[in-house]
Design an enzyme around this catalytic site. Structure first.
Site, mmCIF file in Angstrom:
data_model
loop_
_atom_site.group_PDB
_atom_site.id
_atom_site.type_symbol
_atom_site.label_atom_id
_atom_site.label_comp_id
_atom_site.label_asym_id
_atom_site.label_seq_id
_atom_site.Cartn_x
_atom_site.Cartn_y
_atom_site.Cartn_z
ATOM 1 N N CYS A 143 84.394 2.493 5.874
ATOM 2 C CA CYS A 143 84.515 3.696 6.710
ATOM 3 C C CYS A 143 85.402 3.445 7.934
ATOM 4 O O CYS A 143 86.341 4.198 8.205
ATOM 5 C CB CYS A 143 83.122 4.175 7.118
ATOM 6 S SG CYS A 143 82.006 2.871 7.680
HETATM 7 N N1 LIG Z 1 76.750 4.003 5.415
HETATM 8 C C1 LIG Z 1 78.050 4.157 5.415
HETATM 9 O O1 LIG Z 1 78.591 4.881 6.273
HETATM 10 C C2 LIG Z 1 78.909 3.473 4.376
HETATM 11 C C3 LIG Z 1 80.268 3.799 4.361
HETATM 12 C C4 LIG Z 1 81.081 3.175 3.432
HETATM 13 C C5 LIG Z 1 80.570 2.257 2.554
HETATM 14 N N2 LIG Z 1 79.258 1.940 2.594
HETATM 15 C C6 LIG Z 1 78.772 0.954 1.630
HETATM 16 O O2 LIG Z 1 77.943 1.581 0.683
HETATM 17 C C7 LIG Z 1 76.908 0.673 0.265
HETATM 18 C C8 LIG Z 1 75.573 1.297 0.561
HETATM 19 O O3 LIG Z 1 75.521 1.506 1.947
HETATM 20 P P1 LIG Z 1 74.438 2.438 2.620
HETATM 21 O O4 LIG Z 1 74.888 2.672 3.997
HETATM 22 O O5 LIG Z 1 74.158 3.572 1.717
HETATM 23 O O6 LIG Z 1 73.249 1.437 2.659
HETATM 24 P P2 LIG Z 1 71.699 1.746 2.868
HETATM 25 O O7 LIG Z 1 71.557 3.173 3.273
HETATM 26 O O8 LIG Z 1 71.172 0.681 3.727
HETATM 27 O O9 LIG Z 1 71.173 1.559 1.397
HETATM 28 C C9 LIG Z 1 71.083 0.338 0.822
HETATM 29 C C10 LIG Z 1 69.948 0.472 -0.143
HETATM 30 O O10 LIG Z 1 70.197 -0.482 -1.121
HETATM 31 C C11 LIG Z 1 68.972 -0.904 -1.658
HETATM 32 N N3 LIG Z 1 69.152 -2.293 -1.989
HETATM 33 C C12 LIG Z 1 69.391 -3.287 -1.130
HETATM 34 N N4 LIG Z 1 69.565 -4.442 -1.817
HETATM 35 C C13 LIG Z 1 69.454 -4.136 -3.120
HETATM 36 C C14 LIG Z 1 69.524 -4.869 -4.309
HETATM 37 N N5 LIG Z 1 69.796 -6.176 -4.301
HETATM 38 N N6 LIG Z 1 69.330 -4.232 -5.475
HETATM 39 C C15 LIG Z 1 69.060 -2.929 -5.488
HETATM 40 N N7 LIG Z 1 68.980 -2.166 -4.390
HETATM 41 C C16 LIG Z 1 69.167 -2.763 -3.219
HETATM 42 C C17 LIG Z 1 67.915 -0.651 -0.636
HETATM 43 O O11 LIG Z 1 67.021 0.182 -1.272
HETATM 44 P P3 LIG Z 1 65.470 -0.179 -1.439
HETATM 45 O O12 LIG Z 1 64.804 0.900 -0.656
HETATM 46 O O13 LIG Z 1 65.286 -0.034 -2.873
HETATM 47 O O14 LIG Z 1 65.219 -1.551 -0.928
HETATM 48 C C18 LIG Z 1 68.604 0.192 0.446
HETATM 49 O O15 LIG Z 1 67.943 1.419 0.636
HETATM 50 C C19 LIG Z 1 77.122 -0.626 1.041
HETATM 51 O O16 LIG Z 1 77.808 -1.523 0.249
HETATM 52 C C20 LIG Z 1 77.950 -0.176 2.226
HETATM 53 O O17 LIG Z 1 78.754 -1.205 2.728
HETATM 54 C C21 LIG Z 1 78.399 2.556 3.490
#
Ligand SMILES: NC(=O)c1ccc[n+]([C@@H]2O[C@H](COP(=O)([O-])OP(=O)(O)OC[C@H]3O[C@@H](n4cnc5c(N)ncnc54)[C@H](OP(=O)(O)O)[C@@H]3O)[C@@H](O)[C@H]2O)c1
Length: 343
Positions: A143
């Site tokens: 992002c």
């Molecule tokens: N947030 C942003 O603005 C953004 C922008 C661009 C890219 N991203 C990328 O998108 C991806 C997700 O980001 P997010 O912000 O959506 O993260 P998030 O809201 O923290 O979600 C991550 C989720 O992944 C699950 N998880 C963690 N480790 C895992 C594993 N080993 N196997 C299966 N599930 C697992 C966890 O769910 P449980 O509840 O099941 O533990 C957690 O809720 C990341 O790679 C991040 O870098 C995010």
């Protein structure tokens, strides 16, 4: 097109589900999640009631998959999906850096699929549309990286600034994800503002990689400082660099030259809008647009470019769908034409 989301239970995954619901050609047929497995999407996320699906532990066969897992787990999950013949957009950082050693240095883990790095395309459509069209694996940009690269690409490509450039960025709290952490508690963030990642944020190497590729001779040296702002969504990035001698002019003439340069670079781009005044994060809340405002401090000869976007849309799920549209031959804007939410 049957589409699936690996890990719908994070912020990036759930935003993808919302946006895919409005896509005329893609049907969301399978979503997975670890903590949510066995429940229904609408139980976990009531705002998604019209696109209710069971949350599965594993992905069933689809034509197109998005991974919204954290890095390392994402690459591991993607390998078998590619083997089924599906195309994939990875929203994690796993395939963004071309060099496995650099990935290990910045992410502290051995790359789970280094054999896929050469074919993965860094999916910033404004810079790599043709490569995206033919790809089966897209590394969706970070992002902060999307906001910074789009702010600086025209100036770097045309060589109108000197090598030392500063990108000073502020993000809303959803950028840190849905996983609970002390630093994103309401009482830690509300009425507060702080810098972090001063020893090197993980998005820096991908910004450097992509911007250097636009103009290797320039010798870009980028300093990137992220900040946490007390808002839910949005990134505002202010970039500064000394203007190369004689390249822009000054005052009203300089401003016109700058705007012309940026408008010509982004001519015809549906999701980058070069604007005439400093944009606000709220101007992009919930839509796939990145707003870019180039200007300068003419007294000191410093280029200033302000960019802003919604970290969960152009910074994640919207850009992932933009990439899917290009890879699948759909109109690039399909399913992504929403205006920003205001106020
Ligand atoms: N947030 C942003 O603005 C953004 C922008 C661009 C890219 N991203 C990328 O998108 C991806 C997700 O980001 P997010 O912000 O959506 O993260 P998030 O809201 O923290 O979600 C991550 C989720 O992944 C699950 N998880 C963690 N480790 C895992 C594993 N080993 N196997 C299966 N599930 C697992 C966890 O769910 P449980 O509840 O099941 O533990 C957690 O809720 C990341 O790679 C991040 O870098 C995010």
């Amino acid at each position: 097109l049957k589409a699936g989301i690996i890990n719908v239970t994070g912020y990036a995954g759930v935003e993808l589900a919302r946006l895919l619901h409005g896509h005329p050609e893609a049907e969301l047929t399978c979503v997975t999640g670890r903590s949510g497995a066995g429940q229904r999407l609408a139980e976990v996320f009531p705002h998604l009631a019209p696109c209710d699906l069971p949350i599965e532990p594993e992905l069933s066969p689809v034509d197109f998959a998005f991974s919204a897992l954290p890095h390392a787990s994402s690459a591991e999950a993607i390998i078998p999906v590619l083997d089924t013949g599906a195309k994939v957009v990875d929203m994690s950082a796993d395939f963004r850096l071309k060099d496995a050693a650099s990935y290990e240095q910045w992410y502290g883990v051995t790359h789970p699929a280094p054999h896929l790095l050469a074919e993965a395309v860094y999916g910033l459509p404004e810079l790599a549309r043709e490569a995206i069209r033919g790809a089966r694996l897209i590394a969706n940009p970070g992002c902060y990286s999307t906001a910074t690269i789009l702010a600086l690409a025209p100036a770097v490509k045309e060589g109108v600034i000197q090598p030392r450039v500063v990108a000073d960025a502020k993000s809303g709290v959803s950028g840190a994800g849905r996983t609970l952490a002390l630093t994103s508690h309401y009482s830690e963030v509300n009425e507060n503002f702080s810098a972090y990642g001063l020893d090197g944020h993980r998005h820096l190497p991908e910004m450097q990689q992509e911007l250097v590729a636009l103009n290797p001779a320039m010798g870009l040296q980028l300093t990137f400082v992220p900040h946490l702002a007390p808002m839910t969504r949005g990134i505002l990035c202010s970039c500064y660099g000394a203007i190369a001698d004689g390249r822009i002019g000054t005052g009203a003439q300089g401003q016109k030259t700058l705007l012309d340069l940026y408008r010509s670079f982004y001519a015809g781009e549906p999701f980058v809008r070069v604007v005439d005044r400093p944009p606000h994060t709220k101007h992009t809340w919930g839509n796939n647009v990145c707003l870019v405002y180039p200007t300068a401090d003419w007294r000191t000869g410093t280029l200033i470019v302000i960019s802003c976007l919604d970290n969960l849309v152009k910074g994640a799920a919207g850009q992932a769908i933009q990439n899917m549209n290009i890879m699948c031959g759909f109109p690039e804007t399909m399913g992504l034409d929403a205006l920003a939410v205001y106020p």
